[in-house]
Scaffold this motif. Sequence first.
Motif, PDB file in Angstrom:
ATOM      1  N   ARG A  30       0.833  -1.213   0.000  1.00 51.01           N
ATOM      2  CA  ARG A  30       0.000   0.000   0.000  1.00 51.01           C
ATOM      3  C   ARG A  30       0.867   1.263   0.000  1.00 51.01           C
ATOM      4  O   ARG A  30       0.616   2.202  -0.757  1.00 51.01           O
ATOM      5  CB  ARG A  30      -0.933   0.018   1.220  1.00 51.01           C
ATOM      6  N   VAL A  31       1.892   1.286   0.840  1.00 54.91           N
ATOM      7  CA  VAL A  31       2.771   2.451   0.922  1.00 54.91           C
ATOM      8  C   VAL A  31       3.490   2.673  -0.406  1.00 54.91           C
ATOM      9  O   VAL A  31       3.584   3.808  -0.893  1.00 54.91           O
ATOM     10  CB  VAL A  31       3.784   2.291   2.089  1.00 54.91           C
ATOM     11  N   ALA A  32       3.972   1.611  -1.010  1.00 52.34           N
ATOM     12  CA  ALA A  32       4.677   1.720  -2.292  1.00 52.34           C
ATOM     13  C   ALA A  32       3.757   2.293  -3.369  1.00 52.34           C
ATOM     14  O   ALA A  32       4.172   3.161  -4.156  1.00 52.34           O
ATOM     15  CB  ALA A  32       5.217   0.359  -2.719  1.00 52.34           C
ATOM     16  N   GLU A  33       2.531   1.822  -3.407  1.00 49.78           N
ATOM     17  CA  GLU A  33       1.587   2.311  -4.411  1.00 49.78           C
ATOM     18  C   GLU A  33       1.190   3.761  -4.155  1.00 49.78           C
ATOM     19  O   GLU A  33       1.105   4.557  -5.075  1.00 49.78           O
ATOM     20  CB  GLU A  33       0.363   1.407  -4.466  1.00 49.78           C
ATOM     21  N   GLU A  34       0.964   4.092  -2.872  1.00 48.41           N
ATOM     22  CA  GLU A  34       0.589   5.467  -2.534  1.00 48.41           C
ATOM     23  C   GLU A  34       1.708   6.442  -2.875  1.00 48.41           C
ATOM     24  O   GLU A  34       1.450   7.555  -3.334  1.00 48.41           O
ATOM     25  CB  GLU A  34       0.242   5.575  -1.049  1.00 48.41           C
ATOM     26  N   ASN A  35       2.934   6.042  -2.646  1.00 46.57           N
ATOM     27  CA  ASN A  35       4.086   6.906  -2.905  1.00 46.57           C
ATOM     28  C   ASN A  35       4.589   6.804  -4.339  1.00 46.57           C
ATOM     29  O   ASN A  35       5.515   7.531  -4.707  1.00 46.57           O
ATOM     30  CB  ASN A  35       5.234   6.565  -1.949  1.00 46.57           C
ATOM     31  N   GLU A  36       4.008   5.903  -5.113  1.00 45.23           N
ATOM     32  CA  GLU A  36       4.425   5.668  -6.498  1.00 45.23           C
ATOM     33  C   GLU A  36       5.936   5.449  -6.579  1.00 45.23           C
ATOM     34  O   GLU A  36       6.618   5.975  -7.447  1.00 45.23           O
ATOM     35  CB  GLU A  36       3.978   6.820  -7.394  1.00 45.23           C
ATOM     36  N   SER A  37       6.433   4.643  -5.659  1.00 40.19           N
ATOM     37  CA  SER A  37       7.859   4.354  -5.573  1.00 40.19           C
ATOM     38  C   SER A  37       8.159   2.997  -6.208  1.00 40.19           C
ATOM     39  O   SER A  37       7.804   1.955  -5.652  1.00 40.19           O
ATOM     40  CB  SER A  37       8.300   4.344  -4.104  1.00 40.19           C
ATOM     41  N   LEU A  38       8.803   3.037  -7.357  1.00 39.01           N
ATOM     42  CA  LEU A  38       9.109   1.786  -8.054  1.00 39.01           C
ATOM     43  C   LEU A  38      10.066   0.910  -7.253  1.00 39.01           C
ATOM     44  O   LEU A  38       9.936  -0.312  -7.253  1.00 39.01           O
ATOM     45  CB  LEU A  38       9.679   2.062  -9.441  1.00 39.01           C
ATOM     46  N   SER A  39      11.005   1.524  -6.557  1.00 41.86           N
ATOM     47  CA  SER A  39      11.930   0.709  -5.769  1.00 41.86           C
ATOM     48  C   SER A  39      11.205   0.022  -4.621  1.00 41.86           C
ATOM     49  O   SER A  39      11.519  -1.123  -4.274  1.00 41.86           O
ATOM     50  CB  SER A  39      13.106   1.534  -5.255  1.00 41.86           C
ATOM     51  N   ASN A  40      10.205   0.672  -4.049  1.00 39.84           N
ATOM     52  CA  ASN A  40       9.431   0.031  -2.989  1.00 39.84           C
ATOM     53  C   ASN A  40       8.470  -1.019  -3.545  1.00 39.84           C
ATOM     54  O   ASN A  40       8.220  -2.035  -2.892  1.00 39.84           O
ATOM     55  CB  ASN A  40       8.680   1.061  -2.155  1.00 39.84           C
TER      56      ASN A  40
END
Length: 92
Positions: A30-40
């Motif tokens: 969820r955090v990775a998607e919310e932050n749009e962080s490809l590395s996450n």
Amino acid sequence: MGNTLNNLAEAHIKLGQLKEAREYAEWAERVAEENESLSNVRGSWKSWSKYYAAVGQYRKAYDYERKYSSLQDSLHSSDIKDRVAQLQVAYQ
């Protein structure tokens, strides 16, 4: 924060605490998607791969491992291209 959550998910997998591992993997995703962080996102997919392997869902583990590897390759290629461009600018 995403890296920390993925690390916690993987630690719980190693300890055999799969319910907790799943919760951290879901939170990390969820955090990775919310932050749009490809590395996450990449880290989240790696955690899911390990989680599904631990619970015996090998097809899902394989699918997440492939997604992880593909994104890893893309990010690595992008990093190399950026570095080459920086060097070209520096030496022109």
